[in-house]
Design an enzyme around this catalytic site. Structure first.
Site, PDB file in Angstrom:
ATOM      1  N   CYS A   1      -4.004  -3.739  -6.254  1.00 45.54           N
ATOM      2  CA  CYS A   1      -4.573  -2.458  -6.692  1.00 45.54           C
ATOM      3  C   CYS A   1      -3.498  -1.479  -7.179  1.00 45.54           C
ATOM      4  CB  CYS A   1      -5.395  -1.828  -5.574  1.00 45.54           C
ATOM      5  SG  CYS A   1      -4.642  -1.886  -3.933  1.00 45.54           S
TER       6      CYS A   1
ATOM      7  N   HIS B   1      -4.579   5.388  -5.271  1.00 42.81           N
ATOM      8  CA  HIS B   1      -3.150   5.088  -5.148  1.00 42.81           C
ATOM      9  C   HIS B   1      -2.384   5.851  -6.230  1.00 42.81           C
ATOM     10  CE1 HIS B   1      -4.133   2.235  -2.190  1.00 42.81           C
ATOM     11  NE2 HIS B   1      -3.874   1.102  -2.810  1.00 42.81           N
TER      12      HIS B   1
END
Length: 352
Positions: free
Chosen positions: A151, A244
Site C-alpha cells: 500500500c 499513508h
C-alpha cells in the site's frame, strides 16, 4: 448490465479487514457479482454476518450478510478471485486457484516479487500483463496470478512514474508515515501507538524498494527489466487511522522547476487502456497547492479514495525535487486497487 450478465467473482479471506473492503467495494459493481465468500475452517459454514466482526463504516452489504462462508477450495463458480489472504495461506492456496483457471487478483505479498507474476498499478504499467503468458507457459496454469503492490509503494510509485517519464529518475529517498489500519485488526496496541511513532514496520522497507523498481521497469518482449534507480526507504507507523503519507526527495536526469514538475504530476493520466474503467479515477494524481496539504483526514478520499494526493512540490537542497504523497491504504492501496486490476484483465481480454 444485469446481474445475470455480470462476471462471477469470489473473495478469499473475506472476513478480515481487507476482505471486508472487497465485500464493501464490490457491492453493486457494474461488471462483477460476488458469488462466493471463502474463509478459514473456523468460518466455513457460517453466514458472513455471523462469521465476520465487521469493522468498516456502515453495515455489512445486504448481498453478503446471509451468504454462507465456503472453504478455501478452487471449485468456486467464479472467473475472478480476489485474495485478502495472509502471506503463508496465499503462498499455498493462490496457485491452486490459478491452476484451476481462475484469475487471482491478490492483495497478499506472497507473489509480488516472483518472476512472471505481474505487479500492477494499471495507470503505471498495464503492459506488464504480458507476463501472464510466461506464467502460463511456466506453470501450465489456465488462470493466472496478478499482484497489487504494498500500500505504501502505490503512493510513491505513481508520482515517480510521472516524473520518470518527463525528466528521468536517478535517486529516491522516501520516508513514510503509515496509518494503523495497515497493520490489520486488532493491529497495534494503543499503549504502543498512542503519543508515539514506531520507526520500524517489519518487512515494509524490503517491499517498497524492489517493488518500486519492478513497477517502473520496462517490458522487453516478454521480459520485465526493473528500473535502475537507487531508492532508500524509511517506514514509520503513526497514530492515523487511514492514509499513508510519504515525504519523497528525488534526483532527476534534468532539473525541472517545481512548477514544471507539479504540472507534469497534475496532467498524469496513465496508460490509455485504463481510462474509463469503473474503478479508475479521472485524475490518478491530485496536486494540492495549499502549503499544508495533503493531510490524511482531508485528502485520503480524493477521487473516491483512488487518487494519490501530492503537495508541497518544491526544490530540494540535496537532490532536485521533494514532495509529499498521500494514498488511502485500504482502498487504492489494497482492495480497490485489486478491483481495478481485475477490470484491466477484463478489458485486456486476459480472463480464461
Amino acid at each position: 448490465m444485469s446481474d445475470f450478465d455480470k462476471i462471477p467473482v469470489a473473495i478469499l479471506g473475506a472476513t478480515g479487514t481487507v476482505g471486508q473492503r472487497f465485500v464493501q467495494q464490490l457491492a453493486n459493481h457494474p461488471w462483477f457479482i460476488v458469488v462466493a465468500l471463502c474463509g478459514s475452517d473456523r468460518s466455513t459454514g457460517k453466514s458472513y454476518a455471523e462469521a465476520c466482526d465487521w469493522r468498516l463504516d456502515g453495515d455489512i452489504p445486504e448481498y453478503a450478510a446471509e451468504m454462507v462462508i465456503r472453504p478455501l477450495s478452487p471449485d468456486v463458480p467464479a472467473r475472478i478471485v480476489f485474495s485478502a489472504l495472509p502471506f503463508e495461506a496465499a503462498r499455498m492456496i493462490e496457485p491452486l486457484f490459478a491452476e484451476a483457471g481462475h484469475a487471482v487478483c491478490t492483495n497478499a505479498s506472497a507473489f509480488r516479487q516472483v518472476e512472471n507474476v505481474p505487479l500492477l498499478i494499471p495507470e503505471v504499467n498495464a503492459d506488464h500483463l504480458a507476463l501472464i503468458d510466461n506464467q502460463r507457459d511456466q506453470y501450465g496454469w489456465a488462470g493466472c496470478i496478478v499482484a497489487s503492490p504494498n500500500c505504501t509503494t502505490t503512493g510513491v510509485a505513481m508520482p515517480l512514474k510521472a516524473l520518470d517519464a518527463a525528466f528521468g529518475l536517478r535517486t529516491v529517498v522516501s520516508v513514510s508515515m503509515q496509518a494503523i489500519s495497515g497493520a490489520g485488526y486488532p493491529g497495534i496496541s494503543s499503549m504502543d501507538i498512542h503519543d508515539n511513532v514506531l520507526p520500524y514496520i517489519r518487512g515494509e522497507e524490503e517491499k517498497l524498494e524492489p517493488e518500486t523498481r519492478l513497477l517502473l521497469g520496462i517490458m522487453d518482449g516478454r521480459e520485465r527489466i526493473p528500473h535502475s534507480l537507487a531508492l532508500s526507504a524509511h517506514c514509520n507507523r503513526v497514530p492515523v487511522i487511514d492514509g499513508h503519507t510519504s515525504c519523497v526527495s528525488v534526483r532527476l536526469d534534468s532539473s525541472p522547476s517545481p512548477e514544471e514538475a507539479a504540472k507534469v504530476l497534475a496532467d498524469f493520466r496513465g496508460c490509455e487502456i485504463v481510462r474509463g474503467l469503473p474503478s479508475a479515477p479521472e485524475r490518478p494524481i491530485v496536486v494540492r497547492t495549499e502549503e499544508d496539504r495533503p493531510q490524511p483526514r482531508l485528502d485520503r478520499n480524493a477521487e473516491g479514495g483512488m487518487a494519490v494526493s501530492i503537495g508541497r512540490v518544491r526544490e530540494c537542497n540535496v537532490f532536485d525535487l521533494r514532495f509529499v504523497s498521500l494514498v488511502h491504504n485500504t482502498m487504492r492501496g489494497a482492495a480497490s486497487g485489486s478491483i481495478l486490476n481485475a477490470e484491466l484483465l477484463v478489458r485486456a481480454g486476459r480472463l480464461n
